[in-house]
Design a protein around this motif. Structure first.
Motif, PDB file in Angstrom:
ATOM      1  N   SER A  68       1.115  -1.299   0.202  1.00 15.19           N
ATOM      2  CA  SER A  68       0.053   0.242   0.233  1.00 15.19           C
ATOM      3  C   SER A  68       0.944   1.309   0.034  1.00 15.19           C
ATOM      4  O   SER A  68       0.178   2.358  -0.701  1.00 15.19           O
ATOM      5  CB  SER A  68      -0.840   0.021   1.162  1.00 15.19           C
ATOM      6  OG  SER A  68      -0.269  -0.353   2.827  1.00 15.19           O
ATOM      7  N   THR A  69       1.649   1.156   0.363  1.00 16.49           N
ATOM      8  CA  THR A  69       2.505   2.676   0.420  1.00 16.49           C
ATOM      9  C   THR A  69       3.558   2.846  -1.076  1.00 16.49           C
ATOM     10  O   THR A  69       3.748   3.457  -1.151  1.00 16.49           O
ATOM     11  CB  THR A  69       3.794   2.471   1.326  1.00 16.49           C
ATOM     12  OG1 THR A  69       4.907   1.223   1.481  1.00 16.49           O
ATOM     13  CG2 THR A  69       2.641   2.927   2.383  1.00 16.49           C
ATOM     14  N   ALA A  70       4.261   1.333  -1.056  1.00 17.29           N
ATOM     15  CA  ALA A  70       4.879   1.748  -2.309  1.00 17.29           C
ATOM     16  C   ALA A  70       4.098   2.316  -4.145  1.00 17.29           C
ATOM     17  O   ALA A  70       4.519   2.739  -4.523  1.00 17.29           O
ATOM     18  CB  ALA A  70       4.930   0.124  -2.988  1.00 17.29           C
ATOM     19  N   GLU A  71       3.198   2.128  -3.965  1.00 19.80           N
ATOM     20  CA  GLU A  71       2.306   3.288  -5.012  1.00 19.80           C
ATOM     21  C   GLU A  71       2.322   4.664  -3.800  1.00 19.80           C
ATOM     22  O   GLU A  71       2.524   5.375  -5.822  1.00 19.80           O
ATOM     23  CB  GLU A  71       0.819   2.137  -4.761  1.00 19.80           C
ATOM     24  CG  GLU A  71      -0.085   2.303  -6.306  1.00 19.80           C
ATOM     25  CD  GLU A  71      -1.705   1.510  -5.819  1.00 19.80           C
ATOM     26  OE1 GLU A  71      -2.659   2.718  -5.063  1.00 19.80           O
ATOM     27  OE2 GLU A  71      -1.791   0.257  -6.071  1.00 19.80           O
ATOM     28  N   LYS A  72       1.859   4.374  -3.237  1.00 17.88           N
ATOM     29  CA  LYS A  72       2.129   6.495  -2.949  1.00 17.88           C
ATOM     30  C   LYS A  72       3.396   6.903  -3.202  1.00 17.88           C
ATOM     31  O   LYS A  72       4.046   7.989  -3.567  1.00 17.88           O
ATOM     32  CB  LYS A  72       1.706   6.728  -1.410  1.00 17.88           C
ATOM     33  CG  LYS A  72       0.778   6.411  -1.253  1.00 17.88           C
ATOM     34  CD  LYS A  72      -0.061   7.224  -0.914  1.00 17.88           C
ATOM     35  CE  LYS A  72      -1.922   7.418  -0.901  1.00 17.88           C
ATOM     36  NZ  LYS A  72      -2.254   6.755  -1.776  1.00 17.88           N
ATOM     37  N   ASN A  73       4.180   5.412  -3.310  1.00 17.09           N
ATOM     38  CA  ASN A  73       5.791   6.077  -3.250  1.00 17.09           C
ATOM     39  C   ASN A  73       6.765   5.835  -4.683  1.00 17.09           C
ATOM     40  O   ASN A  73       7.736   5.831  -4.909  1.00 17.09           O
ATOM     41  CB  ASN A  73       6.510   5.640  -2.558  1.00 17.09           C
ATOM     42  CG  ASN A  73       6.438   6.243  -1.503  1.00 17.09           C
ATOM     43  OD1 ASN A  73       5.952   7.385  -0.802  1.00 17.09           O
ATOM     44  ND2 ASN A  73       6.476   5.137   0.268  1.00 17.09           N
ATOM     45  N   LEU A  74       6.388   5.278  -5.249  1.00 11.40           N
ATOM     46  CA  LEU A  74       6.096   4.699  -6.705  1.00 11.40           C
ATOM     47  C   LEU A  74       7.536   6.151  -7.586  1.00 11.40           C
ATOM     48  O   LEU A  74       7.526   7.037  -7.787  1.00 11.40           O
ATOM     49  CB  LEU A  74       4.850   4.905  -7.758  1.00 11.40           C
ATOM     50  CG  LEU A  74       4.921   4.856  -9.273  1.00 11.40           C
ATOM     51  CD1 LEU A  74       5.300   2.582  -8.821  1.00 11.40           C
ATOM     52  CD2 LEU A  74       3.989   4.699 -10.580  1.00 11.40           C
ATOM     53  N   LYS A  75       8.356   4.773  -8.268  1.00 12.68           N
ATOM     54  CA  LYS A  75       9.560   5.356  -8.827  1.00 12.68           C
ATOM     55  C   LYS A  75       9.527   5.283  -9.854  1.00 12.68           C
ATOM     56  O   LYS A  75       9.451   3.744 -10.252  1.00 12.68           O
ATOM     57  CB  LYS A  75      10.951   5.291  -7.897  1.00 12.68           C
ATOM     58  CG  LYS A  75      11.069   5.323  -6.557  1.00 12.68           C
ATOM     59  CD  LYS A  75      12.286   6.857  -6.872  1.00 12.68           C
ATOM     60  CE  LYS A  75      11.675   7.659  -5.656  1.00 12.68           C
ATOM     61  NZ  LYS A  75      10.777   8.840  -4.879  1.00 12.68           N
ATOM     62  N   LEU A  76       9.882   6.232 -11.107  1.00 13.01           N
ATOM     63  CA  LEU A  76      10.018   4.859 -13.219  1.00 13.01           C
ATOM     64  C   LEU A  76      11.362   4.972 -12.942  1.00 13.01           C
ATOM     65  O   LEU A  76      12.483   5.465 -12.376  1.00 13.01           O
ATOM     66  CB  LEU A  76       9.819   6.602 -13.741  1.00 13.01           C
ATOM     67  CG  LEU A  76       7.686   7.297 -13.541  1.00 13.01           C
ATOM     68  CD1 LEU A  76       8.100   7.924 -14.642  1.00 13.01           C
ATOM     69  CD2 LEU A  76       7.252   5.949 -13.930  1.00 13.01           C
ATOM     70  N   PRO A  77      11.089   3.753 -13.207  1.00  9.46           N
ATOM     71  CA  PRO A  77      12.799   3.035 -13.623  1.00  9.46           C
ATOM     72  C   PRO A  77      12.766   3.917 -15.364  1.00  9.46           C
ATOM     73  O   PRO A  77      12.108   4.450 -15.658  1.00  9.46           O
ATOM     74  CB  PRO A  77      11.732   1.376 -14.158  1.00  9.46           C
ATOM     75  CG  PRO A  77      10.937   2.098 -13.744  1.00  9.46           C
ATOM     76  CD  PRO A  77      10.024   2.637 -13.410  1.00  9.46           C
ATOM     77  N   ALA A  78      14.493   3.578 -15.570  1.00  8.14           N
ATOM     78  CA  ALA A  78      15.086   4.110 -16.606  1.00  8.14           C
ATOM     79  C   ALA A  78      14.211   3.709 -17.113  1.00  8.14           C
ATOM     80  O   ALA A  78      14.235   4.303 -19.401  1.00  8.14           O
ATOM     81  CB  ALA A  78      16.379   4.195 -16.606  1.00  8.14           C
ATOM     82  N   ASN A  79      14.091   2.607 -17.505  1.00 10.12           N
ATOM     83  CA  ASN A  79      13.465   2.370 -19.163  1.00 10.12           C
ATOM     84  C   ASN A  79      12.022   2.219 -19.761  1.00 10.12           C
ATOM     85  O   ASN A  79      11.550   1.436 -20.593  1.00 10.12           O
ATOM     86  CB  ASN A  79      12.918   0.288 -19.036  1.00 10.12           C
ATOM     87  CG  ASN A  79      13.317  -0.368 -17.967  1.00 10.12           C
ATOM     88  OD1 ASN A  79      12.689   0.488 -17.032  1.00 10.12           O
ATOM     89  ND2 ASN A  79      12.925  -1.346 -18.115  1.00 10.12           N
ATOM     90  N   ALA A  80      11.255   3.066 -18.407  1.00 11.50           N
ATOM     91  CA  ALA A  80       9.723   3.546 -18.839  1.00 11.50           C
ATOM     92  C   ALA A  80      10.091   4.448 -19.409  1.00 11.50           C
ATOM     93  O   ALA A  80      10.418   5.398 -19.868  1.00 11.50           O
ATOM     94  CB  ALA A  80       9.889   4.050 -17.316  1.00 11.50           C
ATOM     95  N   LYS A  81       9.349   4.453 -21.137  1.00 11.07           N
ATOM     96  CA  LYS A  81       8.689   5.201 -22.123  1.00 11.07           C
ATOM     97  C   LYS A  81       6.978   5.667 -21.886  1.00 11.07           C
ATOM     98  O   LYS A  81       6.873   4.983 -22.071  1.00 11.07           O
ATOM     99  CB  LYS A  81       9.192   4.634 -22.852  1.00 11.07           C
ATOM    100  CG  LYS A  81       8.454   3.882 -23.978  1.00 11.07           C
ATOM    101  CD  LYS A  81       9.221   2.678 -25.108  1.00 11.07           C
ATOM    102  CE  LYS A  81       8.371   1.508 -25.386  1.00 11.07           C
ATOM    103  NZ  LYS A  81       8.883   1.045 -25.276  1.00 11.07           N
ATOM    104  N   CYS A  82       7.173   6.956 -22.828  1.00 13.07           N
ATOM    105  CA  CYS A  82       6.270   7.884 -23.231  1.00 13.07           C
ATOM    106  C   CYS A  82       4.704   6.692 -24.022  1.00 13.07           C
ATOM    107  O   CYS A  82       5.710   6.784 -24.701  1.00 13.07           O
ATOM    108  CB  CYS A  82       6.195   8.940 -23.993  1.00 13.07           C
ATOM    109  SG  CYS A  82       4.547   9.268 -24.879  1.00 13.07           S
TER     110      CYS A  82
END
Ligand code: ATP
Length: 480
Positions: A119-133
């Protein structure tokens, strides 16, 4: 195994829904508005049948649940107490290149990037470098920011902070704040529930998958108040009740699933949560969440309102704040599941007589002597129209008169349709496409022996039945 899901695509379904008047794009003549949908003449009947069926099973057929209809705008303090003002957010990211805006968790899910659960991971979500638009493909996204999903408005003529209010993002809070009111009038003892159906509004970042994720939708929520300590049993009870209901409204068990939250995924106050999922063409997705929420909501309202909200158990002399089990379902998502489940393409003998009906093979040619039909196989209790009445020929007044009098009788009890134009086969086909389970045809024999042909949508079988028997036969099939 249900084969139908393989046949339906959202595009085909949306086209039928528009063509036949189930669902329209909102404000279409102005180009539409994203995340809002209108239900047409058939859609409104379908939705009403879903809500009626839920109300029957959750309220009317039980002795321990009563109903409520609270306003959609509530005192702003309600949303402070419930935690929505601070915590009802989704993580939003922007693409620096194309300026697109997306919900970060869904974007990662779509790109097959594993999310940390909890439940807290969702709030503190970090984007990994491979995420793209997802629009332009650039790997140039901002870090997620919390975006509050509540729609803000103002009460009265002055638009400032003191007059700010919110459209409710869920119906549940209307139930909690009325707990004392209902308790004092309903003469119920714990365990008992309060149920409500109504509109909810969420300013979703990316409305998508047709009506599945909209900005305005309807919820059917039950708060079932229980004695602390009985949470696990009642939670299991409601999960089973609700799954049974989904089967009763015609969703195949094979297309339903449930997801049980792990301990680390639960909100801090919840002891259990199960989502009921449906196999949509775009994947297995949530129809309803059933949560054991402890006394979180009542305790927060006690704190913010200063009212005790306690329950006095006259038998044991105990005083306590009840716990709650909350089955929370979305009408629009259920309607979409029902439409997907019903949508069937078949090859049928051209003469429309009973015979060999074959499932259509996508991409294959229709065999000779056959034609394709699209048929919405709704459970009769959910079908928008229960019966269609046809005079065999429209230019024979005696046929028309008898057909109209049957129609007039049926429509007083069930939504029905009268159609006298076109060949009888085409009239049947039109009703198949909107899921009318029974076709009643008045022919020359009807004038002699007071019988009609009763055609069954799915099997296309035709029975000869007496006109006086019709209401009884229909009642049995519709209520079964
Ligand atoms: P999701 O994770 O899909 O955003 P949620 O878990 O936030 O949904 P709840 O807050 O549990 O949803 O709401 C209860 C029910 O209300 C959902 O199971 C769903 O059927 C319905 N619902 C929620 N949000 C929407 C929406 N944007 N459009 C249509 N129905 C919705």
């Amino acid at each position: 195994m249900n084969m139908k899901i393989n046949q339906v695509t959202i595009d085909a379904l949306a086209s039928l829904c528009k063509r036949r008047g189930f669902i329209f794009q909102n404000s279409e003549i102005y180009g539409g508005i994203n995340g809002f949908w209108d239900y047409g003449p058939l859609g409104v009947e379908l939705k009403r049948n879903i809500k009626d069926s839920w109300w029957q099973s959750v309220v009317q057929w039980r002795d321990d649940v009563v109903g409520l209809d609270a306003a959609t705008i509530m005192h702003p303090r309600v949303w402070e107490a419930s935690g929505h003002l601070d915590g009802f957010t989704d993580p939003m990211v922007d693409c620096r290149q194309c300026k697109g805006r997306f919900r970060a968790d869904l974007l990662l899910e779509d790109q097959g990037i594993e999310l940390e659960t909890g439940s807290t991971a969702e709030k503190n979500l970090k984007l990994p470098a491979n995420a793209k638009c997802p629009t332009c493909g650039a790997r140039d996204l901002t870090e997620p920011r919390a975006f509050n999903l509540m729609f803000k408005t103002f009460i009265g003529p002055v638009a400032d902070d003191t007059s700010a209010a919110y459209l409710r993002p869920e119906t549940a809070q209307g139930i909690f704040v009325n707990f004392d009111n209902v308790l004092s009038v309903a003469r119920k003892k714990i365990p008992f529930g309060i149920a409500q159906i109504g509109k909810a509004f969420r300013n979703e970042i990316n409305p998508r998958n047709y009506t599945f994720r909209s900005r305005e939708f309807e919820q059917m929520e039950l708060e079932f108040f229980i004695k602390p300590g009985t949470d696990a049993d009642w939670h299991a009870y409601w999960v089973k009740e609700r799954l049974d209901w989904y089967e009763r409204i015609g969703l195949a068990r094979a297309n339903l699933d449930q997801y049980e939250y792990g301990k680390d995924e639960l909100a801090h106050y919840a002891s259990a949560c199960v989502d009921i999922l449906y196999r949509f063409p775009f994947g297995l997705q949530e129809l309803e969440g059933i949560a054991a929420r402890g006394n979180y909501d009542l305790s927060r309202h006690r704190e913010f309102s200063g009212k005790s909200l306690e329950y006095f158990d006259q038998e044991t002399g105990e005083r306590y704040l009840p716990h709650v089990v909350e089955p929370s379902a979305g009408v629009d998502r259920i309607a979409l599941a029902v439409l997907c489940e019903a949508y069937t393409v078949e090859w049928i003998p051209k003469e429309d007589t009973e015979g060999d009906i074959r499932p259509a093979e996508p991409g294959e040619k229709v065999p000779s002597g056959y034609e394709e039909r699209v048929v919405m196989k709704f459970a009769p209790r959910l079908a928008p129209y229960k019966a269609a009445v046809f005079p065999l020929l429209k230019n024979r007044p005696e046929l028309v008169k008898t057909a109209r009098s049957i129609y007039d009788q049926i429509k007083k009890r069930w939504p029905a349709f009268y159609d006298q134009t076109g060949a009888i086969g085409r009239r049947y086909r039109r009703q198949d496409e909107i899921g009318t389970p029974f076709g009643i045809t008045v022919d020359f024999q009807s004038l002699e022996d007071d019988t009609v042909t009763l055609r069954h949508r799915d099997s296309m079988k035709q029975d000869r039945v007496g006109i006086p028997e019709l209401p009884g036969i229909l009642a049995e099939k519709i209520d079964e």
